[in-house]
Design an enzyme around this catalytic site. Sequence first.
Site, PDB file in Angstrom:
ATOM      1  CG  ASP A 116      -1.706   1.227   1.183  1.00 20.65           C
ATOM      2  OD1 ASP A 116      -1.587   2.154   0.715  1.00 20.65           O
ATOM      3  OD2 ASP A 116      -2.822   1.120   1.901  1.00 20.65           O
ATOM      4  CG  HIS A 117       1.117   4.329  -3.082  1.00 18.58           C
ATOM      5  ND1 HIS A 117      -0.450   4.044  -3.694  1.00 18.58           N
ATOM      6  CD2 HIS A 117       0.911   5.666  -2.980  1.00 18.58           C
ATOM      7  CE1 HIS A 117      -1.434   4.845  -3.746  1.00 18.58           C
ATOM      8  NE2 HIS A 117      -0.661   5.951  -3.522  1.00 18.58           N
TER       9      HIS A 117
ATOM     10  CG  HIS B  67      -5.160   4.116  -0.054  1.00 23.14           C
ATOM     11  ND1 HIS B  67      -3.856   3.346  -0.178  1.00 23.14           N
ATOM     12  CD2 HIS B  67      -5.446   4.434  -1.478  1.00 23.14           C
ATOM     13  CE1 HIS B  67      -3.619   3.080  -1.587  1.00 23.14           C
ATOM     14  NE2 HIS B  67      -4.529   3.780  -2.126  1.00 23.14           N
TER      15      HIS B  67
END
Length: 518
Positions: A205-206, A268
Site C-alpha cells: 500500500d504505497h 488507504h
Amino acid sequence: MPPATLLDPGVSVSRVMTKEELCLFEQVASPCGIIIFGASGDLTHRKLLPSLFTLAQENLLPKQFYILGVARSSMSDAAFQAKALESLGSSGTPAARAEFVKHCGYLSGEYDDSKTYDALKGRLTRLDQTYETTGRHLFYLSTPPTLYALVAGRLGGSGLAESPKNDSWVRIVLEKPFGSSLETAVQLNVALRKVFQENQIYRIDHYLGKETVQNILMFRFANAIYEAVWNKHYIDHVQITAAESDGVEHRAGYYEQAGALRDMFQNHLFQLLSLVAMEPPASMAADAVRDEKSKVLSSLCFPKGSEWTDGAVRGQYVAGLLNGKNVADYRQEPGVQPTSTTETFAALKVQIDNWRWHGVPFYLRSGKRMTTRTTDIRVVFKYVPTSVFQPLLADQISPNILHFRIQPDEGIALRFEAKHPGPKFCMSSVTMHFDYEEAFGVRPPEAYARLFHDVMIGDQTLFSRQDWLESSWRFMDPILERWKNEKQNGLAFYAAGSWGPAEAEQMLEKDGRRWLAD
C-alpha cells in the site's frame, strides 16, 4: 543503548547520534534480482523504475542487481532499456542513468503459458550467475489483480518460488486491491499460501511509504507529551480525508467494479486509521506493529444506538467547474455505464470499541473530482471545560487541532490559541507548522522507494498482513452489499469541484461538528 536488530544476517546496521538527531543508518540490501510482471504498463515506468533508480542514487541498491521486466507485449532488451531511460527523466546524472539501465532486461510471454516460466527460469539462472545474486528474487506483480493467483501458481509450478540456497530468498509483492470482498480476499490468500509462506508475501500500500504516514508512529511514541493525551479524555474526534481532483481517467473498467469504498477505504484510509488509533507496540518489529494495527480493525464498528445510514454516505459527481474548467458527469466518462450507481465519493462515521477510543467518532471521506487533491488527518481535541476569559464561553474558544498533511505537501501543523496584540481579551488561533522539505532541505522520497527497500531487506512493517485485510473486508462487506441492493436509492450527487454531497456535511452537522479543510 542496545545494538540494532539486524533484518538480514551478515549485514551491519549502525547508529549515529548528534546533539540534534538520533539515526539508524539504512541497511544496504544483499545482491538480488527484481522481476516485474506487467513491466510494459504505466506503473512500472511512472513509479517503479524511478523509485529503484532513487535507491541506486542513495547507495541503497546493491551494486550487484538486475531488473527483468516480464509482460505480454513484444519488446527487446534494448527497447525496454530505452523506455526505462526515458522514465528516469532528468534525475541523476546522464552517466548514472546509463549505468542503471544497463541492469535492465525484458522477457515477453503470456502469463498463463508454462513456456514463459521455463524461459524465465533459464534467464534468471544466467542473470544470477552474472550478477552473483545467489537466487535472491523479488517478484513484483504489477498486473491486473485477477492474474495474481495465476502468476503465483505458475511461479510455484516452475520451482521459482523456492529458495535454492540458505542465504537466498524469494519474495512476492502484490499491488492492491487484495480481493473485492472477504470471500475473494480469503480465496486469493489460499492460492498464494499454496506457493508462498506469509513471510514471503508483501501486500503493498504505497500510502504507508509516505514520510508523514511513517512519522505518525514517531510522533506518537517518541514524544511523551502527545501520547499522554491520545485518548477519549482529550480527543473529541478524528477526521481523515483523501480527496482527488482527477476523475476516473482511463480506469473506468476497474473503477466501475470497485468504487470509492473498495478503491480507497479498505486499504488507504483504514491504514491511516490504524496508525492513528493503535496501541503502543512492544517494539518496532514488523509483527509487533501489525499486531496492534489488526486489533484496531477488529474493534471497528458503527456508533451504537444510531441508524446504519447515519454512518455511511455514498455519492457520485455530476457536471461542475473544477480549476476553471467544465467537468462532465461521471456517467458521461468513457467506459462508464449511463445508469451507473458506482460511488465516486464515500464518507463513514465509525468508532473503535475499546477503552482508549470508546465514544470518539472517526470521520473518513474520499472522493473524486473534489475541490483539490489532498490527503490529511486532523485530530480535533476537546473544547476547554470552562472559560476563565469571561464573557467568552468555553465553546467559543477554538479547539486545538493536530494536522498531519500526507499529500501533496508533507508536514505536521498544530493549532492553538494565543493572545492577539490589542485589547485585553483579544484571542486568535495560530498554527505551528513543520514542513518536511523546509526543515530538512530535501523533498520526501518517493513512497515506492521506501517500500522497495523494505522488501529487499525483509522488513514487513509497512505491508498489510492477512488478518488485517480480513478484518477490513469483514467491516466493508455489509456496506457494499447494502449499497448494491439499494442501487439508485440513497445515492447522493455532488458537483465536480466541490467537497462532496450535502449529505456528508449533514452527517457531521448532526453531531455539532463540521468537515475541516484548508
